[in-house]
Design an enzyme around this catalytic site. Structure first.
Site, PDB file in Angstrom:
ATOM      1  N   ARG A  33       8.061  -5.597 -12.467  1.00  0.00           N
ATOM      2  CA  ARG A  33       9.338  -6.120 -11.955  1.00  0.00           C
ATOM      3  C   ARG A  33      10.040  -6.988 -12.997  1.00  0.00           C
ATOM      4  O   ARG A  33      11.227  -7.254 -12.893  1.00  0.00           O
ATOM      5  CB  ARG A  33       9.118  -6.877 -10.664  1.00  0.00           C
ATOM      6  CG  ARG A  33       8.042  -7.943 -10.775  1.00  0.00           C
ATOM      7  CD  ARG A  33       7.508  -8.238  -9.423  1.00  0.00           C
ATOM      8  NE  ARG A  33       8.553  -8.946  -8.687  1.00  0.00           N
ATOM      9  CZ  ARG A  33       8.313  -9.900  -7.797  1.00  0.00           C
ATOM     10  NH1 ARG A  33       7.082 -10.216  -7.504  1.00  0.00           N
ATOM     11  NH2 ARG A  33       9.298 -10.516  -7.193  1.00  0.00           N
ATOM     12  N   LYS A  51      -9.426   0.040  -7.649  1.00  0.00           N
ATOM     13  CA  LYS A  51     -10.083  -0.604  -6.517  1.00  0.00           C
ATOM     14  C   LYS A  51      -9.535  -2.027  -6.379  1.00  0.00           C
ATOM     15  O   LYS A  51      -9.019  -2.547  -7.373  1.00  0.00           O
ATOM     16  CB  LYS A  51     -11.598  -0.612  -6.706  1.00  0.00           C
ATOM     17  CG  LYS A  51     -12.055  -1.451  -7.916  1.00  0.00           C
ATOM     18  CD  LYS A  51     -13.465  -1.901  -7.786  1.00  0.00           C
ATOM     19  CE  LYS A  51     -13.565  -3.275  -7.250  1.00  0.00           C
ATOM     20  NZ  LYS A  51     -13.352  -4.362  -8.222  1.00  0.00           N
ATOM     21  N   HIS A  68     -14.484   1.923 -12.359  1.00  0.00           N
ATOM     22  CA  HIS A  68     -14.719   2.010 -13.800  1.00  0.00           C
ATOM     23  C   HIS A  68     -16.212   2.078 -14.148  1.00  0.00           C
ATOM     24  O   HIS A  68     -16.573   2.509 -15.230  1.00  0.00           O
ATOM     25  CB  HIS A  68     -13.991   0.893 -14.564  1.00  0.00           C
ATOM     26  CG  HIS A  68     -14.656  -0.446 -14.506  1.00  0.00           C
ATOM     27  ND1 HIS A  68     -14.526  -1.280 -13.442  1.00  0.00           N
ATOM     28  CD2 HIS A  68     -15.454  -1.089 -15.390  1.00  0.00           C
ATOM     29  CE1 HIS A  68     -15.222  -2.396 -13.669  1.00  0.00           C
ATOM     30  NE2 HIS A  68     -15.789  -2.303 -14.854  1.00  0.00           N
ATOM     31  N   LYS A  78     -18.788   4.321 -17.385  1.00  0.00           N
ATOM     32  CA  LYS A  78     -19.675   3.692 -18.380  1.00  0.00           C
ATOM     33  C   LYS A  78     -20.646   4.729 -18.921  1.00  0.00           C
ATOM     34  O   LYS A  78     -21.159   5.567 -18.176  1.00  0.00           O
ATOM     35  CB  LYS A  78     -20.439   2.519 -17.746  1.00  0.00           C
ATOM     36  CG  LYS A  78     -19.545   1.313 -17.457  1.00  0.00           C
ATOM     37  CD  LYS A  78     -20.352   0.141 -16.963  1.00  0.00           C
ATOM     38  CE  LYS A  78     -19.466  -0.981 -16.456  1.00  0.00           C
ATOM     39  NZ  LYS A  78     -18.930  -1.848 -17.491  1.00  0.00           N
ATOM     40  N   GLU A  96     -23.369 -11.191 -13.750  1.00  0.00           N
ATOM     41  CA  GLU A  96     -22.326 -11.656 -14.667  1.00  0.00           C
ATOM     42  C   GLU A  96     -22.507 -13.142 -14.940  1.00  0.00           C
ATOM     43  O   GLU A  96     -22.986 -13.875 -14.066  1.00  0.00           O
ATOM     44  CB  GLU A  96     -20.950 -11.445 -14.044  1.00  0.00           C
ATOM     45  CG  GLU A  96     -20.643  -9.996 -13.724  1.00  0.00           C
ATOM     46  CD  GLU A  96     -19.231  -9.848 -13.197  1.00  0.00           C
ATOM     47  OE1 GLU A  96     -18.298  -9.809 -14.021  1.00  0.00           O
ATOM     48  OE2 GLU A  96     -19.058  -9.807 -11.975  1.00  0.00           O
ATOM     49  N   ASP A 114     -15.943  -6.655  -3.736  1.00  0.00           N
ATOM     50  CA  ASP A 114     -15.553  -6.541  -5.147  1.00  0.00           C
ATOM     51  C   ASP A 114     -16.535  -5.672  -5.942  1.00  0.00           C
ATOM     52  O   ASP A 114     -16.134  -4.932  -6.828  1.00  0.00           O
ATOM     53  CB  ASP A 114     -15.495  -7.955  -5.754  1.00  0.00           C
ATOM     54  CG  ASP A 114     -14.914  -7.980  -7.155  1.00  0.00           C
ATOM     55  OD1 ASP A 114     -13.833  -7.389  -7.353  1.00  0.00           O
ATOM     56  OD2 ASP A 114     -15.526  -8.576  -8.058  1.00  0.00           O
ATOM     57  N   HIS A 148     -18.732  -0.237  -7.013  1.00  0.00           N
ATOM     58  CA  HIS A 148     -19.611  -0.037  -8.171  1.00  0.00           C
ATOM     59  C   HIS A 148     -21.077   0.189  -7.788  1.00  0.00           C
ATOM     60  O   HIS A 148     -21.711   1.127  -8.236  1.00  0.00           O
ATOM     61  CB  HIS A 148     -19.555  -1.243  -9.113  1.00  0.00           C
ATOM     62  CG  HIS A 148     -18.172  -1.610  -9.553  1.00  0.00           C
ATOM     63  ND1 HIS A 148     -17.185  -0.685  -9.775  1.00  0.00           N
ATOM     64  CD2 HIS A 148     -17.610  -2.818  -9.824  1.00  0.00           C
ATOM     65  CE1 HIS A 148     -16.077  -1.317 -10.165  1.00  0.00           C
ATOM     66  NE2 HIS A 148     -16.314  -2.599 -10.198  1.00  0.00           N
ATOM     67  N   LYS A 198     -21.795 -13.672  -9.663  1.00  0.00           N
ATOM     68  CA  LYS A 198     -21.077 -14.313 -10.766  1.00  0.00           C
ATOM     69  C   LYS A 198     -21.810 -15.594 -11.135  1.00  0.00           C
ATOM     70  O   LYS A 198     -22.545 -16.155 -10.328  1.00  0.00           O
ATOM     71  CB  LYS A 198     -19.643 -14.634 -10.341  1.00  0.00           C
ATOM     72  CG  LYS A 198     -18.863 -13.367  -9.989  1.00  0.00           C
ATOM     73  CD  LYS A 198     -17.424 -13.467 -10.398  1.00  0.00           C
ATOM     74  CE  LYS A 198     -16.666 -12.182 -10.106  1.00  0.00           C
ATOM     75  NZ  LYS A 198     -16.649 -11.233 -11.216  1.00  0.00           N
TER      76      LYS A 198
HETATM   77  C1  BG6 Z   1     -14.505  -5.495 -11.503  1.00  0.00           C
HETATM   78  C2  BG6 Z   1     -14.588  -6.671 -10.591  1.00  0.00           C
HETATM   79  O1  BG6 Z   1     -14.318  -4.318 -10.758  1.00  0.00           O
HETATM   80  O2  BG6 Z   1     -15.704  -5.386 -12.256  1.00  0.00           O
HETATM   81  C3  BG6 Z   1     -14.845  -7.942 -11.396  1.00  0.00           C
HETATM   82  O3  BG6 Z   1     -13.382  -6.798  -9.862  1.00  0.00           O
HETATM   83  C4  BG6 Z   1     -16.045  -7.789 -12.266  1.00  0.00           C
HETATM   84  O4  BG6 Z   1     -14.996  -9.062 -10.537  1.00  0.00           O
HETATM   85  C5  BG6 Z   1     -15.958  -6.514 -13.085  1.00  0.00           C
HETATM   86  O5  BG6 Z   1     -16.115  -8.905 -13.134  1.00  0.00           O
HETATM   87  C6  BG6 Z   1     -17.240  -6.248 -13.851  1.00  0.00           C
HETATM   88  O6  BG6 Z   1     -17.026  -5.184 -14.711  1.00  0.00           O
HETATM   89  P1  BG6 Z   1     -17.852  -5.042 -16.071  1.00  0.00           P
HETATM   90  O7  BG6 Z   1     -17.415  -3.731 -16.617  1.00  0.00           O
HETATM   91  O8  BG6 Z   1     -17.492  -6.229 -16.913  1.00  0.00           O
HETATM   92  O9  BG6 Z   1     -19.288  -5.070 -15.653  1.00  0.00           O
END
Ligand code: BG6
Length: 493
Positions: free
Chosen positions: A51, A150, A180, A184, A218, A237, A242, A341
């Site tokens: 935008r 997502k 994603h 990988k 993470e 999330d 995932h 996290k």
């Molecule tokens: C994302 C989440 O889909 O994946 C994030 O929304 C997360 O919260 C991330 O940090 C982790 O991805 P990767 O590739 O860094 O393991």
């Protein structure tokens, strides 16, 4: 070794949300790398949209900054940067208003016969309005595809509504729901490992496997995303998408081919076989946690509530689950999942733990005989380890040791591992949906997740606190130790 690239047809890629975090941090650098590898035809165009009013040059300058921040310096030669930036155009458009859409028509229409990819790097509330405008402005050609990020919804009902909004304009074979993790390298290697080797498949079942662990840990906190994250939490999330996708790839039956629908049919069956977690077993099969202030990556970090600026949030930043699959292959084999996290280290891996030997021929002086396990390491240091018992070398009798056959992909192949987005965006252009979630998979995943979300929402219990920089709440240790098993810290630490 030089990585092989598959050439793609000329395309126009329109990125909605082009000034946002995902586009700048992931999409533009991924496209730059593909361009650098010579995969993107010279005539292909990348058109940013958001935008925000901005000139083409200003957009190019922001893209250059993104590349400087995320691409290794030795790969950013002036001529490669120039070639990439020359592809970029920008059109400001409002998802909910007419402003800008005529402009977009003007840019796209002369190239109606090209592959056209609409990448919606925006919040899900804008998926419907953007798709509607694309439809009403006749921008959706037979060679058009839409990519959505997502989370697809916040629960089953909202996912259905979103899928319907998108489905009114795009047919299912043109919809690419990105997860994603499926892009990988090691995740795809899981398919190679299982289906390109004769070794594992005969023992890939309840007769030989004791249990499976999937960890996505993470060290980062919620960074600048607290607004989104607080409405999501770790279950939505990370687990709904995932982690369940990883579980599917471990647990699915061999597909008849690696065609998109063949693979997705098998993943769907796994999702449909997940045993529901109900009020009766919620306490023993689920743990949710929230981090408190602590130390991470060498420095002091605040707790989740301080980062959020609110002390009432019940959002979980950690989740551990015991998941059971009700089918012939997996009956009685628990899959333990955990993700959080601000944990002690960044590590994502799948551990397949085999059953113990039925009888030992060695006497006690040989030491403890541990079970074999296969550890598939997603990140960092992608690779595969097969833990075996061997004899301690040298004289001194029969002493046994647990050691890994260790294959690090970086050492074995010496190539840069492409980011998941590089592969996935090119798969969209090539029209290959294998690594994208089909609508029925998303629905089945929510159907299993919804009762946990509902229970947690109604429960007066708060998430279990854990100190940032640790491995999560002690209740997660209890979740697995109650079954006489332990988390594989040795491989992730
Ligand atoms: C994302 C989440 O889909 O994946 C994030 O929304 C997360 O919260 C991330 O940090 C982790 O991805 P990767 O590739 O860094 O393991």
């Amino acid at each position: 070794m030089t990585p092989r690239t598959i050439p793609v047809e000329v395309f126009d890629l329109i990125v909605f949300g082009a000034t946002g975090d995902l586009a700048q941090r992931k999409l533009l650098p991924a496209l730059f790398y593909r361009d650098l590898q010579g995969q993107i035809p010279l005539a292909a165009r990348i058109i940013g949209s958001s935008r925000r009013a901005m000139t083409r040059d200003a957009f190019r300058a922001s893209a250059l900054a993104a590349i400087e921040a995320h691409v290794a310096e030795d790969l950013r030669k002036p001529d490669t940067c120039k070639r990439f930036l020359d592809r970029l155009d920008y059109v400001a458009a409002e998802a909910n208003q007419e402003a800008g859409w005529k402009e977009l028509e003007k840019v796209l229409k002369p190239m109606d016969d090209r592959i056209r990819v609409f990448y919606l790097a925006v919040g899900p509330d804008l998926f419907g309005p953007i798709c509607e405008r694309l439809g009403s402005h006749n921008l959706v050609t037979p060679k058009s595809r839409v990519v959505v990020e997502k989370p697809v919804g916040k629960n089953g009902a909202s996912a259905r509504a979103l899928n319907e909004q998108i489905g009114r304009i795009f047919p299912e074979p043109s919809i690419y729901r990105i997860d994603h993790y499926l892009g990988k390298e090691t995740v795809q290697n899981l398919m190679a490992l299982r289906f390109a080797n004769a070794l594992f498949e005969p023992i890939w079942n309840a007769a030989h496997i004791d249990h499976v662990q999937i960890t996505v840990a993470e060290t980062l906190g919620v960074e600048g995303r607290a607004g989104y994250y607080d409405t999501a939490g770790a279950l939505r999330d990370m687990v709904q998408n995932h982690m369940l996708q990883l579980l599917c790839l471990v647990a699915m039956e061999p597909p008849i081919s690696i065609d998109a629908d063949a693979v997705r049919d098998e993943k769907l069956k796994v999702l449909q076989s997940l045993k529901s977690i109900t009020a009766d077993n919620m306490a023993t099969q689920t743990v949710r946690g929230q981090y408190r202030a602590g130390a991470s990556a060498g420095g002091a970090v605040p707790g989740y509530l301080e980062e959020l600026g609110s002390n009432t949030s019940k959002t979980e930043t950690y989740v551990a689950l015991k998941v059971e699959i009700g089918n012939w292959r997996w009956n009685g084999v628990p899959f333990y999942l955990r993700s959080g996290k601000r944990l002690e280290s960044r590590a994502s891996e799948i551990v397949v733990e085999f059953k113990p030997i039925p009888h030992s021929v060695f006497d006690a002086s040989a030491g403890t005989i541990r079970s074999n396990s296969l550890v598939i390491r997603l990140q960092p240091d992608e690779g595969v380890k097969l833990w075996l018992m061997i004899k301690d070398p040298g004289p001194g009798g029969m002493r046994l040791r647990h050691v890994p056959l260790d294959m690090s992909f970086a050492d074995a192949f010496g190539v840069r591992n492409p980011d998941a987005y590089e592969r996935l965006i090119m798969d969209v252009v090539r029209g290959n949906q294998t690594l994208f979630m089909r609508r029925d998979e998303v629905t089945a995943a929510w159907k299993w997740i919804d009762p946990i979300l509902d229970y947690w929402r109604e429960s007066p219990e708060l998430p279990k606190p854990y100190t940032a920089g640790t491995w999560g709440p002690s209740a997660a240790v209890a979740l697995i130790e109650r079954d006489g098993r332990t988390w594989h810290e040795s491989d992730v630490a």
